[in-house]
Write an enzyme that holds these catalytic residues in place. Structure first.
Site, PDB file in Angstrom:
ATOM      1  N   GLY A 295      -8.205   3.616   4.060  1.00 53.51           N
ATOM      2  CA  GLY A 295      -8.599   2.348   3.460  1.00 53.51           C
ATOM      3  C   GLY A 295      -9.205   2.410   2.423  1.00 53.51           C
ATOM      4  O   GLY A 295      -9.459   1.514   1.708  1.00 53.51           O
ATOM      5  N   ILE A 296      -9.982   3.954   2.080  1.00 57.09           N
ATOM      6  CA  ILE A 296     -11.523   3.866   1.628  1.00 57.09           C
ATOM      7  C   ILE A 296     -11.103   5.095   0.373  1.00 57.09           C
ATOM      8  O   ILE A 296     -10.573   5.503   0.625  1.00 57.09           O
ATOM      9  CB  ILE A 296     -12.630   4.097   2.834  1.00 57.09           C
ATOM     10  CG1 ILE A 296     -12.890   3.130   4.097  1.00 57.09           C
ATOM     11  CG2 ILE A 296     -13.825   4.353   2.168  1.00 57.09           C
ATOM     12  CD1 ILE A 296     -13.132   2.107   3.352  1.00 57.09           C
TER      13      ILE A 296
ATOM     14  N   ARG B 200     -11.737   7.832  -2.831  1.00 59.34           N
ATOM     15  CA  ARG B 200     -12.210   8.718  -2.917  1.00 59.34           C
ATOM     16  C   ARG B 200     -14.072   9.256  -3.280  1.00 59.34           C
ATOM     17  O   ARG B 200     -14.252   9.350  -2.107  1.00 59.34           O
ATOM     18  CB  ARG B 200     -11.514   8.840  -3.963  1.00 59.34           C
ATOM     19  CG  ARG B 200     -12.033  10.972  -4.177  1.00 59.34           C
ATOM     20  CD  ARG B 200     -12.094  11.454  -5.322  1.00 59.34           C
ATOM     21  NE  ARG B 200     -10.585  11.631  -5.925  1.00 59.34           N
ATOM     22  CZ  ARG B 200     -10.074  11.483  -6.586  1.00 59.34           C
ATOM     23  NH1 ARG B 200     -10.559  11.428  -8.087  1.00 59.34           N
ATOM     24  NH2 ARG B 200      -8.427  10.909  -6.811  1.00 59.34           N
TER      25      ARG B 200
ATOM     26  N   SER C  16      -5.761   5.439  -4.154  1.00 59.17           N
ATOM     27  CA  SER C  16      -5.055   6.748  -4.265  1.00 59.17           C
ATOM     28  C   SER C  16      -5.367   6.564  -5.872  1.00 59.17           C
ATOM     29  O   SER C  16      -4.573   6.178  -6.732  1.00 59.17           O
ATOM     30  CB  SER C  16      -4.582   7.124  -3.452  1.00 59.17           C
ATOM     31  OG  SER C  16      -3.712   8.510  -4.066  1.00 59.17           O
ATOM     32  N   ARG C  17      -5.786   7.695  -6.277  1.00 54.51           N
ATOM     33  CA  ARG C  17      -5.740   8.018  -7.749  1.00 54.51           C
ATOM     34  C   ARG C  17      -4.649   8.811  -8.526  1.00 54.51           C
ATOM     35  O   ARG C  17      -4.548   9.772  -9.240  1.00 54.51           O
ATOM     36  CB  ARG C  17      -7.227   8.723  -8.608  1.00 54.51           C
ATOM     37  CG  ARG C  17      -8.679   7.765  -8.757  1.00 54.51           C
ATOM     38  CD  ARG C  17      -9.640   8.000  -8.802  1.00 54.51           C
ATOM     39  NE  ARG C  17     -10.924   7.194  -8.809  1.00 54.51           N
ATOM     40  CZ  ARG C  17     -11.583   6.923  -9.252  1.00 54.51           C
ATOM     41  NH1 ARG C  17     -10.767   7.050 -10.965  1.00 54.51           N
ATOM     42  NH2 ARG C  17     -11.932   6.503  -9.282  1.00 54.51           N
ATOM     43  N   ASN C  18      -4.057   9.901  -7.282  1.00 52.86           N
ATOM     44  CA  ASN C  18      -2.560   9.838  -7.329  1.00 52.86           C
ATOM     45  C   ASN C  18      -1.328   9.279  -7.283  1.00 52.86           C
ATOM     46  O   ASN C  18      -0.931   9.955  -6.281  1.00 52.86           O
ATOM     47  CB  ASN C  18      -2.948  11.270  -6.204  1.00 52.86           C
ATOM     48  CG  ASN C  18      -4.030  12.399  -6.313  1.00 52.86           C
ATOM     49  OD1 ASN C  18      -4.456  13.348  -7.708  1.00 52.86           O
ATOM     50  ND2 ASN C  18      -5.268  12.761  -5.896  1.00 52.86           N
TER      51      ASN C  18
ATOM     52  N   ASP D 167       0.718  -1.076  -0.164  1.00 52.01           N
ATOM     53  CA  ASP D 167      -0.050   0.304   0.243  1.00 52.01           C
ATOM     54  C   ASP D 167       0.854   1.551   0.202  1.00 52.01           C
ATOM     55  O   ASP D 167       2.171   0.954   0.511  1.00 52.01           O
ATOM     56  CB  ASP D 167      -1.067  -0.258   1.624  1.00 52.01           C
ATOM     57  CG  ASP D 167      -2.076   1.276   1.379  1.00 52.01           C
ATOM     58  OD1 ASP D 167      -2.409   1.359   0.252  1.00 52.01           O
ATOM     59  OD2 ASP D 167      -2.479   1.699   2.852  1.00 52.01           O
TER      60      ASP D 167
ATOM     61  N   ASP E 196       0.138   5.014   1.426  1.00 53.75           N
ATOM     62  CA  ASP E 196      -0.699   5.684   2.335  1.00 53.75           C
ATOM     63  C   ASP E 196      -0.053   4.540   3.685  1.00 53.75           C
ATOM     64  O   ASP E 196      -1.171   4.119   3.370  1.00 53.75           O
ATOM     65  CB  ASP E 196      -1.498   6.492   1.960  1.00 53.75           C
ATOM     66  CG  ASP E 196      -1.871   7.579   1.140  1.00 53.75           C
ATOM     67  OD1 ASP E 196      -1.104   7.826   0.539  1.00 53.75           O
ATOM     68  OD2 ASP E 196      -2.853   7.650   0.487  1.00 53.75           O
TER      69      ASP E 196
ATOM     70  N   ASP F 105      -1.014  -0.678   5.776  1.00 59.06           N
ATOM     71  CA  ASP F 105      -1.451   0.331   7.809  1.00 59.06           C
ATOM     72  C   ASP F 105      -3.425  -0.295   7.557  1.00 59.06           C
ATOM     73  O   ASP F 105      -3.465   0.502   9.288  1.00 59.06           O
ATOM     74  CB  ASP F 105      -0.992   1.687   7.061  1.00 59.06           C
ATOM     75  CG  ASP F 105      -1.668   2.549   6.682  1.00 59.06           C
ATOM     76  OD1 ASP F 105      -2.005   3.160   7.520  1.00 59.06           O
ATOM     77  OD2 ASP F 105      -2.767   1.721   6.037  1.00 59.06           O
TER      78      ASP F 105
END
Length: 219
Positions: A55-56, A58, A125-127, A18, A20, A179
């Site tokens: 973890g969710i 956008r 994340s789309r970023n 992962d 973040d 995490d």
């Protein structure tokens, strides 16, 4: 964690991280962007609320926030709000540098490469691509899942299964590093071994829990 469940990481052929909270921490930037949106919509937003968004993806996070709003929203309005949040978030992460890598992150990635493991990234994340570029570590991954191609977010296993497929490794030969509770659930649902990063009381579903990647070891 039950020590009887521990396996050597050298038993595996691929690792899927992962982003973040594991490799870097953009949580504060997400928090500030969501807080501004929530309060503009009349929703109280604090650190405790923010924890539920870990973890969710956008749109899933937006739905949780708007569930507490006195207003109702059309799909078009929801999309506009999500877009506005993301634009603010992108402004906040624009100043990220390799100094924003979490302790042990680069060493862990390098150790996996040296051990011959294929390395994937499974971030909702789309970023993620922008963040990886800012951190200077894009080239350390064999495959990065584009969150825009995933129909179901974590805890659904789709994102980890996608990463394994593109790496060409069966899920049972992969281990994931997460995490968040939803992320660990996603790894386990994919049939993979799970390493949790954080509090073992929170990440009880993980096979092994470490405090951070500085404690990561391939043994």
């Amino acid at each position: 964690m039950n020590d009887s469940t521990r396996r050597s990481m050298k038993d595996f052929k691929a690792v899927i991280f992962d982003l973040d909270g594991v490799i870097t921490d953009t949580a504060r930037y997400h928090y500030l962007a969501w807080k501004r949106l929530a309060e503009a919509e009349g929703v109280h937003f604090d650190e405790a609320f923010n924890e539920h968004l870990k973890g969710i993806d956008r749109m899933g996070s937006l739905e949780l926030i708007l569930a507490s709003s006195p207003r109702s929203y059309t799909d078009a309005q929801k999309l506009a709000l999500a877009t506005a949040k993301n634009e603010h978030y992108k402004e906040l992460i624009a100043t990220m540098t390799p100094a924003d890598l979490l302790p042990g992150a680069v060493d862990a990635l390098d150790a996996c490469r040296a051990a011959g493991l294929k390395i994937g990234l499974a971030s909702v994340s789309r970023n993620a691509f922008t963040v990886l570029d800012s951190l200077g570590i894009t080239g350390k991954f064999d495959y990065v899942v584009d969150a825009g191609t995933i129909a179901r977010g974590k805890p659904d296993p789709e994102i980890f299964l996608k990463a394994a497929h593109e790496l060409g490794v069966p899920p049972a030969d992969c281990f994931g590093v997460e995490d968040a509770v939803a992320g660990v659930a996603s790894i386990k649902a994919a049939g993979m071994y799970a390493i949790g990063v954080g509090d073992p009381r929170v990440l009880a579903q993980a096979d092994v829990v470490i405090p951070d990647l500085a404690a990561f070891a391939l043994d």
